[in-house]
Design a protein around this motif. Structure first.
Motif, PDB file in Angstrom:
ATOM      1  N   LEU A   1       0.851  -1.188   0.000  1.00 45.46           N
ATOM      2  CA  LEU A   1       0.000   0.000   0.000  1.00 45.46           C
ATOM      3  C   LEU A   1       0.887   1.238   0.000  1.00 45.46           C
ATOM      4  N   LEU A   2       0.635   2.143  -0.933  1.00 41.57           N
ATOM      5  CA  LEU A   2       1.393   3.381  -1.025  1.00 41.57           C
ATOM      6  C   LEU A   2       0.525   4.548  -0.565  1.00 41.57           C
ATOM      7  N   LEU A   3       1.077   5.430   0.274  1.00 45.45           N
ATOM      8  CA  LEU A   3       0.338   6.597   0.751  1.00 45.45           C
ATOM      9  C   LEU A   3       1.222   7.828   0.604  1.00 45.45           C
ATOM     10  N   GLY A   4       0.812   8.722  -0.289  1.00 46.29           N
ATOM     11  CA  GLY A   4       1.584   9.924  -0.557  1.00 46.29           C
ATOM     12  C   GLY A   4       1.474  10.950   0.553  1.00 46.29           C
ATOM     13  N   GLY A   5       2.231  12.026   0.425  1.00 49.95           N
ATOM     14  CA  GLY A   5       2.254  13.064   1.439  1.00 49.95           C
ATOM     15  C   GLY A   5       1.404  14.253   1.071  1.00 49.95           C
ATOM     16  N   ALA A   6       1.575  15.342   1.815  1.00 48.67           N
ATOM     17  CA  ALA A   6       0.823  16.562   1.560  1.00 48.67           C
ATOM     18  C   ALA A   6       1.132  17.091   0.169  1.00 48.67           C
ATOM     19  N   ASP A   7       0.078  17.585  -0.493  1.00 49.61           N
ATOM     20  CA  ASP A   7       0.156  18.180  -1.835  1.00 49.61           C
ATOM     21  C   ASP A   7       0.481  17.170  -2.928  1.00 49.61           C
ATOM     22  N   SER A   8       0.428  15.875  -2.616  1.00 53.03           N
ATOM     23  CA  SER A   8       0.488  14.881  -3.675  1.00 53.03           C
ATOM     24  C   SER A   8      -0.902  14.753  -4.303  1.00 53.03           C
ATOM     25  N   THR A   9      -0.984  14.042  -5.421  1.00 53.85           N
ATOM     26  CA  THR A   9      -2.275  13.730  -6.054  1.00 53.85           C
ATOM     27  C   THR A   9      -2.233  12.277  -6.506  1.00 53.85           C
ATOM     28  N   SER A  10      -3.309  11.834  -7.126  1.00 57.69           N
ATOM     29  CA  SER A  10      -3.341  10.456  -7.631  1.00 57.69           C
ATOM     30  C   SER A  10      -2.318  10.235  -8.730  1.00 57.69           C
ATOM     31  N   LYS A  11      -1.880  11.319  -9.377  1.00 62.46           N
ATOM     32  CA  LYS A  11      -0.968  11.179 -10.512  1.00 62.46           C
ATOM     33  C   LYS A  11       0.389  11.833 -10.289  1.00 62.46           C
ATOM     34  N   THR A  12       0.532  12.590  -9.200  1.00 66.00           N
ATOM     35  CA  THR A  12       1.801  13.265  -8.948  1.00 66.00           C
ATOM     36  C   THR A  12       2.253  13.010  -7.520  1.00 66.00           C
ATOM     37  N   GLY A  13       3.538  13.202  -7.305  1.00 70.08           N
ATOM     38  CA  GLY A  13       4.092  12.960  -5.980  1.00 70.08           C
ATOM     39  C   GLY A  13       5.202  11.934  -6.054  1.00 70.08           C
ATOM     40  N   SER A  14       6.017  11.886  -5.019  1.00 74.05           N
ATOM     41  CA  SER A  14       7.186  11.009  -5.037  1.00 74.05           C
ATOM     42  C   SER A  14       6.824   9.551  -5.236  1.00 74.05           C
ATOM     43  N   LEU A  15       5.753   9.082  -4.587  1.00 73.86           N
ATOM     44  CA  LEU A  15       5.434   7.658  -4.636  1.00 73.86           C
ATOM     45  C   LEU A  15       4.833   7.236  -5.969  1.00 73.86           C
ATOM     46  N   THR A  16       4.231   8.169  -6.708  1.00 73.28           N
ATOM     47  CA  THR A  16       3.644   7.790  -7.993  1.00 73.28           C
ATOM     48  C   THR A  16       4.722   7.443  -9.016  1.00 73.28           C
TER      49      THR A  16
ATOM     50  N   SER B   1      -5.641  19.417  -2.760  1.00 75.20           N
ATOM     51  CA  SER B   1      -6.427  20.011  -1.667  1.00 75.20           C
ATOM     52  C   SER B   1      -6.979  18.948  -0.721  1.00 75.20           C
ATOM     53  N   ASP B   2      -7.194  17.729  -1.212  1.00 77.91           N
ATOM     54  CA  ASP B   2      -7.700  16.651  -0.346  1.00 77.91           C
ATOM     55  C   ASP B   2      -6.688  16.284   0.737  1.00 77.91           C
ATOM     56  N   THR B   3      -5.405  16.494   0.456  1.00 77.66           N
ATOM     57  CA  THR B   3      -4.386  16.123   1.431  1.00 77.66           C
ATOM     58  C   THR B   3      -4.295  17.119   2.577  1.00 77.66           C
ATOM     59  N   ARG B   4      -4.983  18.270   2.445  1.00 74.82           N
ATOM     60  CA  ARG B   4      -4.923  19.304   3.481  1.00 74.82           C
ATOM     61  C   ARG B   4      -6.160  19.297   4.368  1.00 74.82           C
ATOM     62  N   GLU B   5      -6.998  18.302   4.238  1.00 77.31           N
ATOM     63  CA  GLU B   5      -8.191  18.199   5.075  1.00 77.31           C
ATOM     64  C   GLU B   5      -7.807  17.730   6.479  1.00 77.31           C
ATOM     65  N   ASP B   6      -8.820  17.621   7.335  1.00 77.01           N
ATOM     66  CA  ASP B   6      -8.599  17.187   8.714  1.00 77.01           C
ATOM     67  C   ASP B   6      -7.953  15.800   8.739  1.00 77.01           C
ATOM     68  N   LEU B   7      -6.865  15.673   9.468  1.00 78.49           N
ATOM     69  CA  LEU B   7      -6.117  14.415   9.468  1.00 78.49           C
ATOM     70  C   LEU B   7      -6.893  13.272  10.108  1.00 78.49           C
ATOM     71  N   ASP B   8      -7.765  13.558  11.065  1.00 79.41           N
ATOM     72  CA  ASP B   8      -8.565  12.488  11.666  1.00 79.41           C
ATOM     73  C   ASP B   8      -9.515  11.893  10.637  1.00 79.41           C
TER      74      ASP B   8
ATOM     75  N   ALA C   1       2.188  10.885   5.664  1.00 78.11           N
ATOM     76  CA  ALA C   1       1.664   9.545   5.927  1.00 78.11           C
ATOM     77  C   ALA C   1       1.936   9.112   7.365  1.00 78.11           C
ATOM     78  N   ALA C   2       3.038   9.581   7.960  1.00 78.65           N
ATOM     79  CA  ALA C   2       3.355   9.212   9.348  1.00 78.65           C
ATOM     80  C   ALA C   2       2.300   9.736  10.308  1.00 78.65           C
ATOM     81  N   LEU C   3       1.825  10.975  10.079  1.00 79.44           N
ATOM     82  CA  LEU C   3       0.800  11.558  10.955  1.00 79.44           C
ATOM     83  C   LEU C   3      -0.525  10.823  10.815  1.00 79.44           C
ATOM     84  N   ILE C   4      -0.825  10.396   9.615  1.00 82.76           N
ATOM     85  CA  ILE C   4      -2.071   9.644   9.386  1.00 82.76           C
ATOM     86  C   ILE C   4      -1.982   8.276  10.051  1.00 82.76           C
ATOM     87  N   LEU C   5      -0.833   7.615   9.917  1.00 85.08           N
ATOM     88  CA  LEU C   5      -0.654   6.310  10.543  1.00 85.08           C
ATOM     89  C   LEU C   5      -0.764   6.419  12.063  1.00 85.08           C
TER      90      LEU C   5
END
Length: 512
Positions: free
Chosen positions: A272-287, A316-323, A348-352
């Motif tokens: 399972l891959l989980l990107g960080g803040a300001d990533s998207t489904s198509k952009t970001g380090s893990l993509t 913008s979805d990555t900046r929503e409430d972390l809970d 991803a660490a904060l979400i985990l």
């Protein structure tokens, strides 16, 4: 060092010249002891030679002033006090003295100029700490060091009433850098003593005024003699070499490194891959990650969505409430084939953390690369339009974000629920969820008092935030750990020591 030798000669000639900076340090030490100044390395430059003492006032004022009026009042007092200390030290060291009032006026004016000159560096340092974005720190250093050297030369050459010294170019940049490293060492000592008792940190600060006076008067002596102190070459060379090596490592990880797939393992389960803040489904380090680089095939790899199972997500979805994000991610984890293995980046660490502490379905083994430090920054940002601590810093941060947005750069939102200054610390120790944290050396790991996350294996990658995903040490550790093999941490290693060294070097310059 020839600067200290020259300063000693000046003090032997006029010992009374030590009084202004000695008194300044005693007052600063008392303020540390009683908690008015930060009880640690952040106050190491409170009594430093001009202009670093002015830098201290500006950085603390920006971060903690509750209103613009309070900031202006504090800086006006700073100009009078810091200008008076500078002028008084030089005036007392002169054998023939002019008007002290005139010298004080020139010193206060120079302190005002210094405050304006170091403000860009202070703003970038403040933003780097507040939003945990290390490139702001580098920009702050780039803006601050040349300005500080130029101001130190102006201060050392201040007209004491009988004219200015004829020499110029002192202190030299390497010598000034060496003095800055002396202050870093002082900060490290204060931080260590603070863990025992803040009284000892305050006492140490109170005792170092004569050292600062020797540096200032040593520069003055060399100007008067039209000589150059030299020194600092080792500090300058070591700094330059370290920057070149680190820049090369980052460039290699970001643009050159192209690992060959190691093939796939027969291990069951899902990656399972989980990107960080300001990533998207198509952009970001893990993509851009090829899962075969860490031993998994593409068919068993799932990119978790910040918008819900199977839904594409935007920045913008990555900046929503972390809970709320944690609940969405937990639902997707629960749906995955077991064993569930997570490779996350940054946020991803904060979400985990939130998944674990709330008892939500969590991965069986996790590797999080370039995570944020586990403790939020030692400051707050007041709500928009509100007064109170952090009102000025918040207004400045929002203004800079607006400028970034206007010129098309990625903006940062200090008012978002996931913004570091709005987070509360959640430090999770759960032996049932095995975790590895890979810290990027060029990241924000040196912004706080501890880069390690408790209960985890902590590694250090010699790269930056973005390049950390493609770093060889990261890929090797992720492959080994996710496939069930043991990984040794860097808590006690030369890499861990390097992180601590950078932290101690940075702490005197950050607000706190």
């Amino acid at each position: 060092m020839r600067t200290l030798a020259a300063g000693s000669r000046a003090l032997r000639r006029t010992p009374i010249a030590i009084l202004p900076m000695a008194a300044e340090s005693v007052v600063a030490g008392a303020l540390v002891t009683f908690g008015a100044f930060p009880r640690g390395a952040e106050s190491a430059i409170a009594g430093a030679a001009f202009p670093l003492n002015v830098y201290f006032d500006v950085k603390q004022g920006l971060a903690f002033a509750s209103s613009w009026a309070m900031l202006v009042a504090a800086l006006l007092i700073s100009f009078l006090v810091r200008g008076g200390v500078l002028a008084g030290t030089i005036w007392l060291a002169e054998e023939r003295r002019g008007s002290l009032a005139a010298a004080w006026g020139r010193g206060a004016s120079l302190a005002g100029i210094a405050a304006a000159a170091v403000t860009p560096a202070v703003v970038f340092m403040y933003l780097g700490v507040a939003v945990r974005y290390a490139p702001f720190i580098w920009l702050g250093a780039l803006a601050g060091v040349p300005a500080a050297v130029a101001l130190a030369r102006k201060g050392a050459g201040l007209d004491s009433g009988e004219g200015r010294p004829r020499g110029s170019g002192v202190p030299e940049a390497p010598a000034f850098l060496a003095y800055a490293y002396v202050l870093c060492a002082l900060g490290a000592a204060m931080s260590t003593l603070d863990r025992l008792t803040p009284i000892l940190a305050g006492v140490l600060l109170a005792c170092v005024g004569p050292l600062h006076a020797m540096f200032l008067l040593g520069w003055r002596e060399h100007l008067r003699a039209e000589t150059f102190p030299g020194g600092g070459t080792t500090a300058m060379v070591a700094t330059a070499v370290a920057l070149v090596l680190f820049t090369g490592s980052v460039t290699y990880d970001r643009a050159i490194r192209n690992p060959s797939p190691v093939g796939t393992a027969d291990a069951p389960g899902a990656l399972l891959l989980l990107g960080g803040a300001d990533s998207t489904s198509k952009t970001g380090s893990l993509t851009e990650l090829d899962p075969r680089d860490i031993g998994f095939d593409r068919e068993s790899t799932v990119l978790l969505s910040y918008a819900g199972a199977g839904e594409p997500y935007k920045a913008s979805d990555t900046r929503e409430d972390l809970d709320g994000i944690a609940r969405l991610v937990a639902q997707q984890v629960e749906m995955a084939e077991t064993p569930r293995l997570l490779l996350g980046h940054s946020q991803a660490a904060l979400i985990l953390d939130r998944m674990i502490i709330r008892g939500l379905p969590a991965p069986d083994r996790s590797v999080v690369v370039a995570p944020p430090p586990p403790v939020p920054p030692p400051m707050r940002i007041a709500d928009r339009g509100a007064s109170g601590e952090g009102a000025v810093g918040g207004a400045v941060a929002r203004a800079v974000a607006s400028v970034f947005d206007a010129v098309g750069l990625t903006a940062f939102d200090v008012d978002a629920s996931a913004s570091p200054t709005n987070l509360r610390p959640i430090v999770v120790i759960d032996r049932k969820v095995s975790r590895v944290s890979v810290w990027a050396l060029g990241d924000s790991v040196w912004l706080d008092t501890d880069w390690r996350r408790p209960g985890e294996v902590n590694l250090v990658a010699m790269t930056d935030h973005v390049g950390s995903i493609n770093n060889g040490r990261t890929l090797d550790a992720a492959r080994s750990f996710l496939l069930g093999r043991a990984v040794n941490g860097d808590e006690v290693s030369w890499r861990g020591f390097l992180v601590s060294l950078m932290r101690y070097s940075f702490e005197p310059w950050r607000p706190g």
